[in-house]
Design a protein around this motif. Structure first.
Motif, mmCIF file in Angstrom:
data_model
loop_
_atom_site.group_PDB
_atom_site.id
_atom_site.type_symbol
_atom_site.label_atom_id
_atom_site.label_comp_id
_atom_site.label_asym_id
_atom_site.label_seq_id
_atom_site.Cartn_x
_atom_site.Cartn_y
_atom_site.Cartn_z
ATOM 1 N N LYS A 1 0.812 -1.113 0.097
ATOM 2 C CA LYS A 1 0.119 0.072 -0.165
ATOM 3 C C LYS A 1 0.811 1.248 -0.078
ATOM 4 O O LYS A 1 0.640 2.184 -0.770
ATOM 5 C CB LYS A 1 -0.980 0.005 1.243
ATOM 6 C CG LYS A 1 -1.935 -0.948 0.872
ATOM 7 C CD LYS A 1 -3.073 -0.890 2.409
ATOM 8 C CE LYS A 1 -4.222 -1.913 2.254
ATOM 9 N NZ LYS A 1 -4.962 -1.748 3.536
ATOM 10 N N SER B 1 -2.716 1.691 -6.813
ATOM 11 C CA SER B 1 -2.821 0.528 -7.699
ATOM 12 C C SER B 1 -4.354 -0.179 -6.992
ATOM 13 O O SER B 1 -4.107 -0.886 -6.042
ATOM 14 C CB SER B 1 -1.853 -0.348 -7.857
ATOM 15 O OG SER B 1 -2.133 -1.634 -8.325
ATOM 16 N N LYS B 2 -5.369 0.149 -7.332
ATOM 17 C CA LYS B 2 -6.631 -0.267 -7.036
ATOM 18 C C LYS B 2 -6.784 -1.855 -7.200
ATOM 19 O O LYS B 2 -7.256 -2.636 -6.169
ATOM 20 C CB LYS B 2 -7.724 0.324 -7.867
ATOM 21 C CG LYS B 2 -9.276 -0.254 -7.152
ATOM 22 C CD LYS B 2 -10.245 0.743 -7.621
ATOM 23 C CE LYS B 2 -11.573 0.461 -7.162
ATOM 24 N NZ LYS B 2 -11.957 0.929 -5.727
ATOM 25 N N GLU B 3 -6.224 -2.190 -8.269
ATOM 26 C CA GLU B 3 -6.384 -3.695 -8.516
ATOM 27 C C GLU B 3 -5.343 -4.741 -7.490
ATOM 28 O O GLU B 3 -5.970 -5.640 -6.797
ATOM 29 C CB GLU B 3 -5.741 -4.287 -9.630
ATOM 30 C CG GLU B 3 -6.000 -5.639 -10.263
ATOM 31 C CD GLU B 3 -5.338 -5.716 -11.720
ATOM 32 O OE1 GLU B 3 -4.384 -6.308 -11.752
ATOM 33 O OE2 GLU B 3 -6.369 -5.431 -12.524
ATOM 34 N N GLN C 1 -4.646 -3.702 -4.350
ATOM 35 C CA GLN C 1 -5.313 -3.302 -3.164
ATOM 36 C C GLN C 1 -6.594 -4.537 -3.100
ATOM 37 O O GLN C 1 -6.797 -4.896 -2.013
ATOM 38 C CB GLN C 1 -6.022 -2.076 -3.173
ATOM 39 C CG GLN C 1 -4.799 -0.976 -2.926
ATOM 40 C CD GLN C 1 -5.085 0.428 -2.681
ATOM 41 O OE1 GLN C 1 -6.317 0.540 -2.783
ATOM 42 N NE2 GLN C 1 -4.415 1.443 -2.379
ATOM 43 N N GLU C 2 -7.263 -4.677 -4.175
ATOM 44 C CA GLU C 2 -8.403 -5.457 -4.148
ATOM 45 C C GLU C 2 -7.869 -7.004 -3.896
ATOM 46 O O GLU C 2 -8.441 -7.502 -3.260
ATOM 47 C CB GLU C 2 -9.126 -5.306 -5.308
ATOM 48 C CG GLU C 2 -10.010 -4.057 -5.505
ATOM 49 C CD GLU C 2 -10.537 -3.895 -6.924
ATOM 50 O OE1 GLU C 2 -11.219 -3.003 -6.754
ATOM 51 O OE2 GLU C 2 -10.611 -4.612 -7.586
ATOM 52 N N SER C 3 -6.763 -7.384 -4.488
ATOM 53 C CA SER C 3 -6.059 -8.532 -4.310
ATOM 54 C C SER C 3 -5.807 -8.994 -2.927
ATOM 55 O O SER C 3 -6.171 -9.919 -2.437
ATOM 56 C CB SER C 3 -5.205 -9.174 -5.448
ATOM 57 O OG SER C 3 -4.523 -9.899 -5.152
ATOM 58 N N ALA D 1 -6.743 -7.554 -0.292
ATOM 59 C CA ALA D 1 -8.005 -7.230 0.805
ATOM 60 C C ALA D 1 -8.637 -8.631 0.532
ATOM 61 O O ALA D 1 -9.086 -9.153 1.587
ATOM 62 C CB ALA D 1 -8.790 -6.217 0.252
ATOM 63 N N ALA D 2 -8.692 -9.490 -0.477
ATOM 64 C CA ALA D 2 -9.347 -10.649 -0.687
ATOM 65 C C ALA D 2 -8.315 -11.659 0.010
ATOM 66 O O ALA D 2 -8.778 -12.456 0.644
ATOM 67 C CB ALA D 2 -9.375 -11.140 -2.329
ATOM 68 N N ARG E 1 -8.989 -11.222 3.564
ATOM 69 C CA ARG E 1 -10.164 -11.759 4.027
ATOM 70 C C ARG E 1 -10.181 -13.127 4.170
ATOM 71 O O ARG E 1 -10.866 -13.938 5.093
ATOM 72 C CB ARG E 1 -11.558 -11.121 3.216
ATOM 73 C CG ARG E 1 -11.753 -9.913 3.350
ATOM 74 C CD ARG E 1 -13.090 -9.644 2.367
ATOM 75 N NE ARG E 1 -12.880 -9.799 1.038
ATOM 76 C CZ ARG E 1 -12.507 -8.813 0.273
ATOM 77 N NH1 ARG E 1 -12.142 -7.732 0.516
ATOM 78 N NH2 ARG E 1 -12.346 -9.178 -1.147
#
Length: 117
Positions: free
Chosen positions: A82, A88-90, A92-94, A96-97, A100
């Motif tokens: 981060k 880089s939004k992609e 960050q989403e990866s 975060a997944a 989780r």
């Protein structure tokens, strides 16, 4: 002569009574021996189940520790990425997944351990 016959009859009755008591005592002793064997068998089964229970508990605790370590590593990696790739939004989403998923594994492991108790 009648007194002698009567006395011999009483002696014979006492001998039969003593033999009967002795047979009952032997039968009772055999029954207690069988029950003792059965109880010892149950005790051995219980001890084996206890050993397996402690082993399973240890395995669950180890899995929980590994899941927690994985979560910490992912948090550290996520924080690091981060800071370098904040735009880089992609990515960050990866991350975060993945985080989780690691958290779900921690929760599932804890639930499995709690059910084990």
């Amino acid at each position: 002569e009648r007194a002698i016959v009567a006395r011999e009859g009483r002696v014979l009755n006492r001998d039969n009574f003593v033999r009967s008591l002795q047979a009952e005592l032997e039968a009772t002793a055999a029954e207690f021996h069988q029950r003792d064997k059965y109880l010892r068998s149950l005790q051995a089964d219980l001890e084996q189940a206890s050993i397996e229970s402690r082993k399973r508990h240890s395995q669950l605790r180890d899995r929980e520790m590994l899941a927690m370590e994985k979560e910490e590593e992912l948090n550290a990696v996520g924080d690091e990425y981060k800071s370098f790739f904040s735009d880089s939004k992609e990515l960050q989403e990866s991350l975060a997944a993945s985080l989780r998923q690691a958290r779900r594994e921690v929760v599932e492991t804890r639930e499995a351990r709690d059910q084990f108790h």
